[in-house]
Design a protein around this motif. Structure first.
Motif, PDB file in Angstrom:
ATOM      1  N   TYR A   1     -64.634  14.826 -69.625  1.00 23.32           N
ATOM      2  CA  TYR A   1     -65.102  14.722 -68.238  1.00 23.32           C
ATOM      3  C   TYR A   1     -65.056  13.257 -67.789  1.00 23.32           C
ATOM      4  O   TYR A   1     -65.795  12.420 -68.287  1.00 23.32           O
ATOM      5  CB  TYR A   1     -66.519  15.270 -68.172  1.00 23.32           C
ATOM      6  N   HIS A   2     -64.134  12.964 -66.843  1.00 24.09           N
ATOM      7  CA  HIS A   2     -63.994  11.612 -66.310  1.00 24.09           C
ATOM      8  C   HIS A   2     -63.761  11.690 -64.798  1.00 24.09           C
ATOM      9  O   HIS A   2     -62.656  11.421 -64.314  1.00 24.09           O
ATOM     10  CB  HIS A   2     -62.818  10.880 -66.956  1.00 24.09           C
ATOM     11  N   PRO A   3     -64.777  12.047 -64.024  1.00 26.63           N
ATOM     12  CA  PRO A   3     -64.562  12.203 -62.575  1.00 26.63           C
ATOM     13  C   PRO A   3     -64.430  10.860 -61.870  1.00 26.63           C
ATOM     14  O   PRO A   3     -65.078   9.879 -62.239  1.00 26.63           O
ATOM     15  CB  PRO A   3     -65.834  12.921 -62.120  1.00 26.63           C
ATOM     16  N   VAL A   4     -63.560  10.815 -60.884  1.00 28.08           N
ATOM     17  CA  VAL A   4     -63.444   9.646 -60.014  1.00 28.08           C
ATOM     18  C   VAL A   4     -63.311  10.138 -58.581  1.00 28.08           C
ATOM     19  O   VAL A   4     -62.796  11.224 -58.324  1.00 28.08           O
ATOM     20  CB  VAL A   4     -62.224   8.760 -60.368  1.00 28.08           C
ATOM     21  N   GLU A   5     -63.798   9.339 -57.653  1.00 29.28           N
ATOM     22  CA  GLU A   5     -63.681   9.706 -56.247  1.00 29.28           C
ATOM     23  C   GLU A   5     -62.255   9.501 -55.775  1.00 29.28           C
ATOM     24  O   GLU A   5     -61.517   8.672 -56.283  1.00 29.28           O
ATOM     25  CB  GLU A   5     -64.646   8.874 -55.409  1.00 29.28           C
ATOM     26  N   GLY A   6     -61.871  10.260 -54.779  1.00 30.75           N
ATOM     27  CA  GLY A   6     -60.520  10.131 -54.240  1.00 30.75           C
ATOM     28  C   GLY A   6     -59.967  11.477 -53.829  1.00 30.75           C
ATOM     29  O   GLY A   6     -60.511  12.526 -54.194  1.00 30.75           O
ATOM     30  N   ASN A   7     -58.895  11.439 -53.075  1.00 25.25           N
ATOM     31  CA  ASN A   7     -58.279  12.667 -52.598  1.00 25.25           C
ATOM     32  C   ASN A   7     -57.531  13.377 -53.714  1.00 25.25           C
ATOM     33  O   ASN A   7     -56.951  12.746 -54.610  1.00 25.25           O
ATOM     34  CB  ASN A   7     -57.308  12.354 -51.452  1.00 25.25           C
ATOM     35  N   ASN A   8     -57.543  14.693 -53.662  1.00 24.04           N
ATOM     36  CA  ASN A   8     -56.764  15.470 -54.617  1.00 24.04           C
ATOM     37  C   ASN A   8     -55.291  15.387 -54.266  1.00 24.04           C
ATOM     38  O   ASN A   8     -54.924  15.219 -53.102  1.00 24.04           O
ATOM     39  CB  ASN A   8     -57.211  16.936 -54.593  1.00 24.04           C
ATOM     40  N   PRO A   9     -54.410  15.490 -55.280  1.00 24.94           N
ATOM     41  CA  PRO A   9     -52.968  15.455 -54.990  1.00 24.94           C
ATOM     42  C   PRO A   9     -52.531  16.707 -54.247  1.00 24.94           C
ATOM     43  O   PRO A   9     -53.268  17.696 -54.161  1.00 24.94           O
ATOM     44  CB  PRO A   9     -52.335  15.389 -56.379  1.00 24.94           C
ATOM     45  N   ARG A  10     -51.333  16.657 -53.731  1.00 25.01           N
ATOM     46  CA  ARG A  10     -50.758  17.824 -53.078  1.00 25.01           C
ATOM     47  C   ARG A  10     -50.695  18.992 -54.062  1.00 25.01           C
ATOM     48  O   ARG A  10     -50.366  18.813 -55.230  1.00 25.01           O
ATOM     49  CB  ARG A  10     -49.346  17.498 -52.574  1.00 25.01           C
ATOM     50  N   ARG A  11     -51.054  20.191 -53.590  1.00 29.02           N
ATOM     51  CA  ARG A  11     -51.128  21.340 -54.480  1.00 29.02           C
ATOM     52  C   ARG A  11     -49.742  21.923 -54.749  1.00 29.02           C
ATOM     53  O   ARG A  11     -49.275  22.820 -54.055  1.00 29.02           O
ATOM     54  CB  ARG A  11     -52.040  22.401 -53.875  1.00 29.02           C
ATOM     55  N   LEU A  12     -49.114  21.408 -55.783  1.00 23.88           N
ATOM     56  CA  LEU A  12     -47.816  21.913 -56.212  1.00 23.88           C
ATOM     57  C   LEU A  12     -48.016  22.579 -57.568  1.00 23.88           C
ATOM     58  O   LEU A  12     -48.033  21.920 -58.606  1.00 23.88           O
ATOM     59  CB  LEU A  12     -46.804  20.773 -56.299  1.00 23.88           C
ATOM     60  N   TRP A  13     -48.216  23.886 -57.552  1.00 23.51           N
ATOM     61  CA  TRP A  13     -48.549  24.613 -58.771  1.00 23.51           C
ATOM     62  C   TRP A  13     -47.332  24.775 -59.678  1.00 23.51           C
ATOM     63  O   TRP A  13     -46.237  25.115 -59.230  1.00 23.51           O
ATOM     64  CB  TRP A  13     -49.125  25.975 -58.425  1.00 23.51           C
ATOM     65  N   MET A  14     -47.550  24.535 -60.970  1.00 24.46           N
ATOM     66  CA  MET A  14     -46.483  24.586 -61.961  1.00 24.46           C
ATOM     67  C   MET A  14     -46.708  25.738 -62.945  1.00 24.46           C
ATOM     68  O   MET A  14     -47.741  26.397 -62.919  1.00 24.46           O
ATOM     69  CB  MET A  14     -46.416  23.242 -62.705  1.00 24.46           C
ATOM     70  N   VAL A  15     -45.720  25.944 -63.809  1.00 25.29           N
ATOM     71  CA  VAL A  15     -45.804  26.945 -64.874  1.00 25.29           C
ATOM     72  C   VAL A  15     -45.428  26.267 -66.184  1.00 25.29           C
ATOM     73  O   VAL A  15     -45.033  25.099 -66.209  1.00 25.29           O
ATOM     74  CB  VAL A  15     -44.883  28.160 -64.599  1.00 25.29           C
ATOM     75  N   GLU A  16     -45.529  27.017 -67.285  1.00 31.27           N
ATOM     76  CA  GLU A  16     -45.252  26.456 -68.616  1.00 31.27           C
ATOM     77  C   GLU A  16     -43.943  27.004 -69.173  1.00 31.27           C
ATOM     78  O   GLU A  16     -43.883  28.149 -69.633  1.00 31.27           O
ATOM     79  CB  GLU A  16     -46.407  26.769 -69.559  1.00 31.27           C
ATOM     80  N   PRO A  17     -42.860  26.216 -69.157  1.00 33.99           N
ATOM     81  CA  PRO A  17     -41.555  26.693 -69.632  1.00 33.99           C
ATOM     82  C   PRO A  17     -41.568  27.172 -71.074  1.00 33.99           C
ATOM     83  O   PRO A  17     -40.847  28.101 -71.433  1.00 33.99           O
ATOM     84  CB  PRO A  17     -40.644  25.472 -69.466  1.00 33.99           C
TER      85      PRO A  17
END
Length: 274
Positions: free
Chosen positions: A78-94
């Motif tokens: 657990y290492h939270p930092v303030e800031g905006n979340n990145p663009r939601r580009l959902w990935m999969v596991e090849p």
């Protein structure tokens, strides 16, 4: 004979260092307190151990249920930092698809451009199309907001780290737990290890492809100067906007009942049971 065993052991270590989807968390034990994952009671019939790799680094670890196409749990620091979340580009596991040259999570579109078929990807795991036109959110187990840098935040956006989660819960009391309760509970902690998981339910979405969990749960182990100071748990039914804050021991007892197994231990009895 001894020489042959040594060679076999070396080959095994080399394979574990190369692959991200293997048969243990030997490549990424740093995400577990004392470098030990939960006991085998949580292991599904058809598991995949994933050292979640993105842009050349490991960011957290996930035990994945191939049959239900959802993760069992994700473990992280657990290492939270303030800031905006990145663009939601959902990935999969090849690597859930099979042996290939991709060593890390990737966008479905990239895999398709590299001669993977949609059917191949869908057979091994949940995909973005499974969540289209549904009432379920892609609920993070390792949340973006608990990561401390841009690359780690992006790495949480893989469907092997997400489960179908009730929208009101995801946007409501579970968010309160992630963003407020955890901040309060971790005051004074030098390091906090977290394991967040989902109990498979009786319902499915996307033509019965993806299991809808009955419960979402989380456990935390707080260390001060490398010594356990405190531990706690949280659990929520996935059809209500309510979160129960309980002790680690109570959570393990509840999970033992819900999974219908014997003696689940999340931190190998090494963290405080207060």
């Amino acid at each position: 004979m001894l020489g042959l065993l040594l060679l076999q052991g070396l080959a095994s270590c080399l394979w574990l260092g190369h692959g991200e989807v293997v048969n243990s968390f030997a490549s990424c034990p740093q995400f577990f307190y004392s470098r030990l994952p939960p006991n085998d009671a949580l292991n599904p019939k058809n598991p995949a151990w994933i050292c979640q790799r993105y842009n050349g680094s490991y960011h957290y670890a996930t035990l994945y249920n191939r049959d239900e196409r959802i993760p069992v749990y994700s473990a992280y620091k657990y290492h939270p930092v303030e800031g905006n979340n990145p663009r939601r580009l959902w990935m999969v596991e090849p690597q859930l698809i099979g042996k290939n040259n991709f060593e890390a999570m990737e966008m479905e579109s990239v895999l398709i451009r590299n001669n993977f078929t949609v059917e191949e990807i869908q057979k091994s795991q949940a995909v973005n199309a499974d969540y289209n036109m549904t009432v379920w959110d892609r609920g993070h187990l390792c949340p973006c907001g608990h990561m401390d840098n841009k690359e780690s935040k992006k790495a949480t956006y893989t469907l092997t780290n997400a489960v179908p989660q009730n929208k009101s819960l995801n946007d409501g009391q579970w968010k309160v737990y992630e963003r407020r309760t955890m901040i309060e509970m971790t005051k004074g902690c030098t390091t906090t290890y977290v394991i967040t998981g989902a109990v498979p339910g009786k319902n499915y979405m996307s033509n019965k492809r993806v299991n809808v969990p009955s419960h979402i749960w989380s456990a935390a182990c707080c260390l001060v100067d490398e010594e356990p100071k405190d531990a706690w748990g949280a659990i929520a039914e996935n059809d209500k906007n309510e979160v129960e804050n309980i002790t680690l021991g109570e959570l393990e007892e509840r999970l033992t009942e819900l999974y219908k197994v014997k003696n689940i231990t999340l931190f190998n009895n090494s963290c405080s049971q207060k």
